[in-house]
Design a protein around this motif. Structure first.
Motif, short mmCIF file in Angstrom:
data_model
loop_
_atom_site.label_atom_id
_atom_site.label_comp_id
_atom_site.label_asym_id
_atom_site.label_seq_id
_atom_site.Cartn_x
_atom_site.Cartn_y
_atom_site.Cartn_z
N GLN A 119 -3.36 32.93 5.68
CA GLN A 119 -3.05 31.51 5.89
C GLN A 119 -1.77 31.13 5.15
N ASP A 120 -1.57 31.75 3.93
CA ASP A 120 -0.36 31.44 3.17
C ASP A 120 0.89 31.87 3.93
N ALA A 121 0.84 33.07 4.53
CA ALA A 121 2.01 33.54 5.28
C ALA A 121 2.29 32.64 6.46
N GLY A 122 1.26 32.18 7.14
CA GLY A 122 1.46 31.28 8.27
C GLY A 122 2.07 29.97 7.82
N ALA A 123 1.63 29.50 6.64
CA ALA A 123 2.19 28.25 6.12
C ALA A 123 3.66 28.42 5.78
N GLU A 124 3.99 29.59 5.19
CA GLU A 124 5.39 29.83 4.87
C GLU A 124 6.25 29.86 6.12
N GLY A 125 5.75 30.50 7.19
CA GLY A 125 6.50 30.56 8.44
C GLY A 125 6.72 29.17 9.01
N ALA A 126 5.68 28.34 8.95
CA ALA A 126 5.82 26.98 9.47
C ALA A 126 6.84 26.19 8.68
N ALA A 127 6.81 26.40 7.34
CA ALA A 127 7.77 25.67 6.51
C ALA A 127 9.19 26.12 6.80
N ALA A 128 9.35 27.45 7.03
CA ALA A 128 10.69 27.96 7.29
C ALA A 128 11.25 27.43 8.60
N GLU A 129 10.37 27.18 9.58
CA GLU A 129 10.82 26.74 10.88
C GLU A 129 11.03 25.23 10.93
N ARG A 130 10.58 24.50 9.91
CA ARG A 130 10.68 23.06 9.96
C ARG A 130 12.14 22.63 9.90
N ARG A 131 12.48 21.66 10.73
CA ARG A 131 13.84 21.15 10.78
C ARG A 131 13.91 19.82 10.04
N LEU A 132 14.99 19.63 9.31
CA LEU A 132 15.20 18.40 8.56
C LEU A 132 16.25 17.54 9.25
N THR A 133 16.09 16.23 9.20
CA THR A 133 17.14 15.34 9.65
C THR A 133 18.27 15.35 8.63
N THR A 134 19.40 14.75 9.00
CA THR A 134 20.52 14.69 8.06
C THR A 134 20.13 13.96 6.79
N ARG A 135 19.41 12.86 6.91
CA ARG A 135 19.01 12.10 5.73
C ARG A 135 18.05 12.89 4.85
N GLU A 136 17.12 13.60 5.47
CA GLU A 136 16.18 14.41 4.70
C GLU A 136 16.91 15.53 3.97
N ALA A 137 17.87 16.17 4.65
CA ALA A 137 18.65 17.23 4.00
C ALA A 137 19.45 16.67 2.83
N ALA A 138 20.02 15.48 3.02
CA ALA A 138 20.80 14.85 1.94
C ALA A 138 19.92 14.58 0.73
N GLU A 139 18.68 14.12 0.96
CA GLU A 139 17.77 13.84 -0.16
C GLU A 139 17.42 15.11 -0.92
N ARG A 140 17.19 16.21 -0.20
CA ARG A 140 16.85 17.47 -0.87
C ARG A 140 18.02 17.99 -1.69
N LEU A 141 19.23 17.77 -1.19
CA LEU A 141 20.42 18.26 -1.88
C LEU A 141 20.91 17.30 -2.95
N GLY A 142 20.41 16.06 -2.90
CA GLY A 142 20.86 15.07 -3.86
C GLY A 142 22.27 14.59 -3.62
N VAL A 143 22.66 14.52 -2.34
CA VAL A 143 24.02 14.11 -1.99
C VAL A 143 23.96 13.04 -0.91
N LYS A 144 25.11 12.52 -0.56
CA LYS A 144 25.20 11.56 0.54
C LYS A 144 25.15 12.30 1.88
N PRO A 145 24.72 11.61 2.96
CA PRO A 145 24.73 12.26 4.28
C PRO A 145 26.10 12.80 4.67
#
Length: 448
Positions: free
Chosen positions: A12-38
């Protein structure tokens, strides 16, 4: 970029990791993770540090979550930024130049130009995404203003004069020109570049405004009808010239962008430098030389005249390439396929061979543009016009990178070499004193 989750253990852990890897982020979500502006997220894409994918509806981009996280970890280990004073390091992901070739975002630029048209190459430079079949369309109000202004100039005005006037007029008609967000700049770019072309007066029968940019530029350059092979040369030239790292005009464009000048002003700054005879106008000198070589039946007397006068032979040599300019090689290969280019291609090669007896210089893109313009019955300023229209894409690409940097970072200090202060107040010259005396009836009394 997605990752295959089938390599896991089936837990189940491996499946969860695969799902997380395939998840796509919006520009705003990516900016929040990086701590920068869009806007900075887009700059990472521009530099090739982050891959993006358009959403199904074509609005906005998405990013691979694991790739964003990896970039965030790398960013956390970065060295401190250089000091503010003298910070003239240009981090760019647009063009890489090597001794014998150059690349747009890691792709061989000559191969890119061989397979795709100018608009597609421009999109690749701007966004790192290929959009086959894309076409640019001018905004009606901006185009109307640009045409009126360009047409109002004196008849002897050059095409670069008209392009500069057209940019200023188009800017005044665009109330959204101050939107410096990535999407706002792209919107301006996709309408500004065709405005430059469509605002030029026709030299021949006008083509439709819905075709490729090269097809719309052709009748601005010559009254001859375009054949497919010749039009392909023009389109390839536009693609090849779209950017060339930090050339003089591009540096000027980045300085303007550093002050957060809007894209129209950035292009105006580039055009101002392009008018210098040592930059965009070089192909005009090569054009006139090739006409003379054809007229005199050989390059020897023409080259001899240049050497005797202490002038450089135009169209030869490039400080960044050890051999032939790859842009020239790509265009010569296409020109060799044109029957009407045979005499001028012979003249161009004669110039190279004759000059090689004196100094080993190779052909550069100015000689190739000159051969094209002579072969197609175009005026001497054709190369400069093609250069200006094409390079607008590169100027805007560099502006997009610069908008994501610290503003006004290019502030060098002058090395003052004038008289040391304090100096006394200057006295008026005799001419100024006489003029003032004539205007007032008596000279002003000196405080001394």
């Amino acid at each position: 970029m997605t990752h295959d989750s089938a390599h896991g253990t089936g837990t189940q852990d491996a499946g969860a990791e695969g799902a997380a890897a395939e998840r796509r982020l919006t520009t705003r979500e990516a900016a929040e993770r990086l701590g920068v502006k869009p806007e900075t997220v887009y700059a990472y894409v521009s530099r090739g540090q982050l891959a993006s994918r358009r959403t199904a509806g074509g609005r906005g981009s998405t990013f691979d979550a694991s790739e964003v996280d990896a970039l965030a970890r790398r960013a956390g280990r970065r060295e401190p930024s250089p000091p503010v004073a003298g910070d003239l390091v240009f981090r760019t992901g647009i063009t890489l130049i090597e001794p014998d070739r150059y690349y747009f975002r890691g792709v061989d630029a000559t191969e890119l130009a061989r397979h795709y048209g100018y608009e597609e190459v421009a999109e690749w430079i701007w966004t790192g995404e290929l959009r086959p079949g894309t076409r640019f369309t001018a905004a009606p109000e901006s185009l109307a203003a640009a045409r009126r202004t360009a047409a109002s100039l004196p008849r002897h005005s050059s095409s670069t004069d008209r392009l500069r006037a057209a940019v200023a007029a188009a800017a005044s008609a665009d109330p959204l020109r101050f939107d410096l967000s990535p999407q706002g700049v792209l919107n301006s770019a996709r309408t500004l570049v065709p405005t430059l072309v469509d605002a030029l007066p026709p030299a021949g029968e006008e083509g439709g405004e819905g075709g490729s940019l090269a097809a719309r530029l052709w009748p601005k350059l010559t009254a001859r009808p375009a054949d497919a092979a010749s039009l392909a040369v023009l389109d390839t030239a536009l693609s090849l010239l779209a950017d060339h790292d930090l050339a003089a005009s591009t540096l000027a464009a980045r300085v303007a962008a550093s002050a957060h000048a809007h894209p129209y002003a950035v292009v105006s700054a580039g055009l101002g430098v392009l008018e210098g005879p040592l930059h965009g106008a070089a192909s005009g000198l090569a054009h006139r030389m090739l006409l003379e070589v054809v007229d005199r039946g050989g390059a020897a007397p023409v080259v001899a005249d240049h050497l005797r006068a202490g002038r450089r032979v135009p169209g030869l040599g490039h400080r960044l390439y050890t051999a032939e300019d790859p842009r020239a090689g790509a265009l010569f290969a296409l020109l060799d396929e044109l029957p009407h280019a045979v005499p001028v291609m012979a003249a161009a090669r004669d110039v190279v061979a004759t000059t090689a007896r004196h100094t080993p210089l190779h052909a550069n893109v100015d000689l190739a543009l000159a051969a094209f313009s002579v072969a197609c019955g175009m005026p001497a300023e054709t190369g400069e016009t093609v250069f200006a229209v094409s390079r607008a894409a590169g100027w805007i690409a560099h502006a997009m990178e610069e908008y994501a940097e610290r503003p006004l970072r290019m502030r060098p200090s002058g090395q003052y070499g004038g008289p040391r202060p304090p100096q006394p107040l200057p006295l008026p010259t005799a001419e100024a004193a006489a003029s003032e005396s004539g205007a007032t009836g008596a000279p002003r009394q000196s405080a001394n």
